[in-house]
Each structure stands twice: as C-alpha cells, then as structure tokens.
Design a protein around this motif. Structure first.
Motif, mmCIF file in Angstrom:
data_model
loop_
_atom_site.group_PDB
_atom_site.id
_atom_site.type_symbol
_atom_site.label_atom_id
_atom_site.label_comp_id
_atom_site.label_asym_id
_atom_site.label_seq_id
_atom_site.Cartn_x
_atom_site.Cartn_y
_atom_site.Cartn_z
ATOM 1 N N THR A 1 0.817 -1.228 0.000
ATOM 2 C CA THR A 1 0.000 0.000 0.000
ATOM 3 C C THR A 1 0.846 1.272 0.000
ATOM 4 O OG1 THR A 1 -0.133 -0.067 2.433
ATOM 5 C CG2 THR A 1 -1.888 -1.157 1.182
ATOM 6 N N ARG A 2 2.162 1.126 -0.106
ATOM 7 C CA ARG A 2 3.013 2.313 -0.066
ATOM 8 C C ARG A 2 2.810 3.186 -1.284
ATOM 9 N NH1 ARG A 2 9.366 1.223 -0.139
ATOM 10 N NH2 ARG A 2 8.627 0.231 -2.065
ATOM 11 N N ARG A 3 2.622 2.583 -2.440
ATOM 12 C CA ARG A 3 2.454 3.341 -3.682
ATOM 13 C C ARG A 3 1.246 2.811 -4.442
ATOM 14 N NH1 ARG A 3 8.721 3.670 -5.979
ATOM 15 N NH2 ARG A 3 9.598 4.883 -4.205
ATOM 16 N N LEU A 4 0.085 3.115 -3.941
ATOM 17 C CA LEU A 4 -1.140 2.690 -4.604
ATOM 18 C C LEU A 4 -1.431 3.585 -5.800
ATOM 19 C CD1 LEU A 4 -3.460 1.915 -1.547
ATOM 20 C CD2 LEU A 4 -2.197 0.298 -2.972
ATOM 21 N N ALA A 5 -1.892 2.977 -6.868
ATOM 22 C CA ALA A 5 -2.208 3.719 -8.090
ATOM 23 C C ALA A 5 -3.705 3.644 -8.357
ATOM 24 C CB ALA A 5 -1.446 3.139 -9.277
ATOM 25 N N THR A 6 -4.235 4.692 -8.963
ATOM 26 C CA THR A 6 -5.663 4.730 -9.294
ATOM 27 C C THR A 6 -5.910 4.596 -10.789
ATOM 28 O OG1 THR A 6 -5.566 7.164 -9.380
ATOM 29 C CG2 THR A 6 -6.205 6.149 -7.276
ATOM 30 N N GLY A 7 -4.863 4.611 -11.572
ATOM 31 C CA GLY A 7 -5.018 4.491 -13.017
ATOM 32 C C GLY A 7 -5.037 3.048 -13.467
ATOM 33 N N HIS A 8 -4.852 2.854 -14.781
ATOM 34 C CA HIS A 8 -4.856 1.502 -15.336
ATOM 35 C C HIS A 8 -3.548 0.767 -15.070
ATOM 36 C CE1 HIS A 8 -8.674 2.087 -17.358
ATOM 37 N NE2 HIS A 8 -8.238 3.257 -17.829
ATOM 38 N N GLN A 9 -2.456 1.501 -14.876
ATOM 39 C CA GLN A 9 -1.173 0.875 -14.608
ATOM 40 C C GLN A 9 -1.021 0.636 -13.106
ATOM 41 O OE1 GLN A 9 0.907 -0.203 -16.896
ATOM 42 N NE2 GLN A 9 -0.339 0.587 -18.584
ATOM 43 N N ARG A 10 -1.132 -0.615 -12.712
ATOM 44 C CA ARG A 10 -1.023 -0.975 -11.303
ATOM 45 C C ARG A 10 -0.064 -2.153 -11.155
ATOM 46 N NH1 ARG A 10 -7.459 -0.988 -9.585
ATOM 47 N NH2 ARG A 10 -7.975 1.041 -10.513
ATOM 48 N N SER A 11 0.527 -2.242 -9.982
ATOM 49 C CA SER A 11 1.455 -3.346 -9.735
ATOM 50 C C SER A 11 0.677 -4.646 -9.542
ATOM 51 C CB SER A 11 2.294 -3.051 -8.485
ATOM 52 O OG SER A 11 1.475 -3.030 -7.333
ATOM 53 N N ARG A 12 1.381 -5.747 -9.723
ATOM 54 C CA ARG A 12 0.748 -7.050 -9.540
ATOM 55 C C ARG A 12 0.291 -7.244 -8.107
ATOM 56 N NH1 ARG A 12 4.971 -10.979 -12.889
ATOM 57 N NH2 ARG A 12 4.667 -10.002 -14.940
ATOM 58 N N TRP A 13 1.077 -6.747 -7.157
ATOM 59 C CA TRP A 13 0.717 -6.889 -5.759
ATOM 60 C C TRP A 13 -0.534 -6.091 -5.430
ATOM 61 C CZ3 TRP A 13 2.496 -10.750 -3.131
ATOM 62 C CH2 TRP A 13 3.762 -11.269 -3.406
ATOM 63 N N GLN A 14 -0.666 -4.897 -6.019
ATOM 64 C CA GLN A 14 -1.877 -4.123 -5.782
ATOM 65 C C GLN A 14 -3.097 -4.820 -6.377
ATOM 66 O OE1 GLN A 14 -1.739 0.017 -6.928
ATOM 67 N NE2 GLN A 14 -3.963 0.265 -6.768
ATOM 68 N N ASN A 15 -2.921 -5.392 -7.561
ATOM 69 C CA ASN A 15 -4.030 -6.141 -8.163
ATOM 70 C C ASN A 15 -4.443 -7.321 -7.287
ATOM 71 O OD1 ASN A 15 -4.247 -4.503 -10.451
ATOM 72 N ND2 ASN A 15 -2.685 -5.656 -11.561
ATOM 73 N N LEU A 16 -3.435 -8.037 -6.745
ATOM 74 C CA LEU A 16 -3.731 -9.163 -5.866
ATOM 75 C C LEU A 16 -4.457 -8.687 -4.610
ATOM 76 C CD1 LEU A 16 -3.474 -12.132 -5.060
ATOM 77 C CD2 LEU A 16 -1.211 -11.595 -4.132
ATOM 78 N N LEU A 17 -3.982 -7.577 -4.038
ATOM 79 C CA LEU A 17 -4.612 -7.040 -2.832
ATOM 80 C C LEU A 17 -6.060 -6.638 -3.105
ATOM 81 C CD1 LEU A 17 -4.396 -6.086 0.104
ATOM 82 C CD2 LEU A 17 -3.570 -3.882 -0.760
ATOM 83 N N GLU A 18 -6.307 -6.005 -4.244
ATOM 84 C CA GLU A 18 -7.665 -5.589 -4.573
ATOM 85 C C GLU A 18 -8.579 -6.791 -4.799
ATOM 86 O OE1 GLU A 18 -7.562 -2.898 -7.834
ATOM 87 O OE2 GLU A 18 -6.548 -1.306 -6.717
ATOM 88 N N ILE A 19 -8.036 -7.855 -5.389
ATOM 89 C CA ILE A 19 -8.835 -9.067 -5.590
ATOM 90 C C ILE A 19 -9.234 -9.666 -4.243
ATOM 91 C CG2 ILE A 19 -8.746 -11.444 -6.427
ATOM 92 C CD1 ILE A 19 -6.988 -10.441 -8.720
ATOM 93 N N VAL A 20 -8.262 -9.737 -3.314
ATOM 94 C CA VAL A 20 -8.542 -10.310 -1.997
ATOM 95 C C VAL A 20 -9.563 -9.468 -1.242
ATOM 96 C CG1 VAL A 20 -7.536 -10.865 0.248
ATOM 97 C CG2 VAL A 20 -6.305 -11.446 -1.842
#
Length: 233
Positions: free
Chosen positions: A40-59
């Motif tokens: 969560t240190r560098r969360l993005a709101t656009g279409h370019q997101r890290s894999r870890w952020q995508n995993l976190l959002e899925i969970v």
C-alpha cells in the motif's frame, strides 16, 4: 513428535516460556504488517497498477463480497476485523510449506484467542449497530426467560469455534508428520498440498461464522422491534 507448537520451547525463565506458538505468531504478524505496508506504499488509481496491488484488490473485493452475501449492511465497516481474521489464518496455513515452520493455529491457545476476539467483537458491533440498550434487550427476546440460554449460547459457540479450528489444523499437521516418518517423500507432498487447501477452507469457514454471528447480533433486535405488517382491523 510434538502435538502442538506449544511443546517447542525456545527459551524459559521460571514460569515464563517463549515457545514456537508465540514466535511463529509474531513472525507471521510481522510479515503481514510489513507486506501490507509495502503493497500500500504506492497505490495507483489508473490503469497501470502493480501485480501486488491487483492481488490485494482481488482479496479485498472477495472478502467484501462474502461479507455482503452474509447479510451485513455496509460491509466495509467489518472489513478490517473479518479480513484480518481470514488473512492471519490463511497465511498460517500457507506458511506450512516453509521447512521447520509449525502453524500457530495448531495450538489451542491461539485458536482460543481468535475465538475470544470474535466473542468480544460480536457485542461491540452489536452495540455499534443497535445502541447499548437495544443490544442488551436482544438477550431477553422473545421473553426474559431466554437470558441465561442466550448467554450460554454466546459462550458455547466461542468454544466451538476454538475447538473446530484447533482440531482441523492440528490433525493436518500430525498427519503430515506421521507420513513423513513412515512413507517416502512423494505422498507427504501431496498431503501437504491437501493441508494447504484444508487450511484455506478453515480460514474461510472461521471468517464466515464470525460474520454470521456479527450479522445476528446487529439484526436480531431490529427484527424484534420491527412493526407488524398485518393491517389493523
């Protein structure tokens, strides 16, 4: 063979003991906290997101969806508590692939602590949703005679939660240990994978049961006080 990680003592001074349950619990919590901080240190709101952020959002989305399916209104209100329960139990099971690691959930003390968290959270969320008077009144529905039975129900389901999780997690760990001692390494690997699946199922069941108890605490007084839909004659 150790029945629980409580029997694995790292350090002892008189009455005070530092066993594997405490060590692995704090190690697991540290990993979860550091992992959450890094993701969560560098969360993005656009279409370019890290894999870890995508995993976190899925969970997070999956947990919120399950809470909503249970019937809890405003599921984000309960996300921090129920999500933490699920992630801790699931991570404790998944980490069994690490050599030398023993899941702290295989200890009755850990499962009792988790169940006590649910025991405390249920009335807190109930009071938050209904108010103190409304929640206390729900223990005497439909008649005041039900007060002792409702109190016994609160205590018994807490014990059931602890014993259910402890029994399933400890039995899985013991089966793997026995197979490692009497069979080749191929079959225990299969059982380890099955144990991972069992651990995830137990994390899901524990979290869903906690959500059901909270939903019952936040809705039973409202249902009792709801006006009758029968028209006056």
């Amino acid at each position: 063979m150790r029945l629980t990680p409580d029997a694995w003592i790292f350090w002892q001074y008189g009455f005070f003991k530092l066993n594997a349950t405490i060590v692995f619990t704090w190690a697991l919590m540290t990993v979860l906290v550091l992992g959450a901080a890094l993701i969560t240190r560098r969360l993005a709101t656009g279409h370019q997101r890290s894999r870890w952020q995508n995993l976190l959002e899925i969970v997070v989305t999956a947990i919120v969806g399950q809470i909503n399916d249970v019937g809890l209104q405003q599921p984000h209100r309960y996300l921090s508590f129920l999500g933490t329960l699920f992630l801790f139990i699931a991570a404790a099971a998944l980490a069994t692939v690490i050599p030398g690691y023993e899941p702290p959930t295989a200890s009755l003390s850990t499962t009792v602590a988790l169940a006590l968290c649910v025991l405390v959270a249920v009335p807190l969320f109930g009071i938050w949703g209904q108010g103190l008077a409304g929640y206390l009144k729900s223990y005497m529905q439909p008649t005041p005679i039900m007060l002792p039975f409702n109190l016994i129900s609160e205590a018994s389901r807490t014990l059931a939660l602890a014993v259910r999780l402890f029994g399933n997690m400890m039995s899985g760990a013991m089966i793997i240990a026995i197979l490692l001692s009497i069979t080749p390494f191929v079959f225990p690997i299969v059982m380890t994978l099955l144990g991972l699946l069992t651990g995830m199922v137990q994390a899901y069941i524990f979290t869903i049961l906690a959500a059901v108890y909270i939903a019952a605490a936040t809705r039973r007084s409202k249902a009792a006080n709801a006006p009758s839909s029968t028209p006056d004659t």
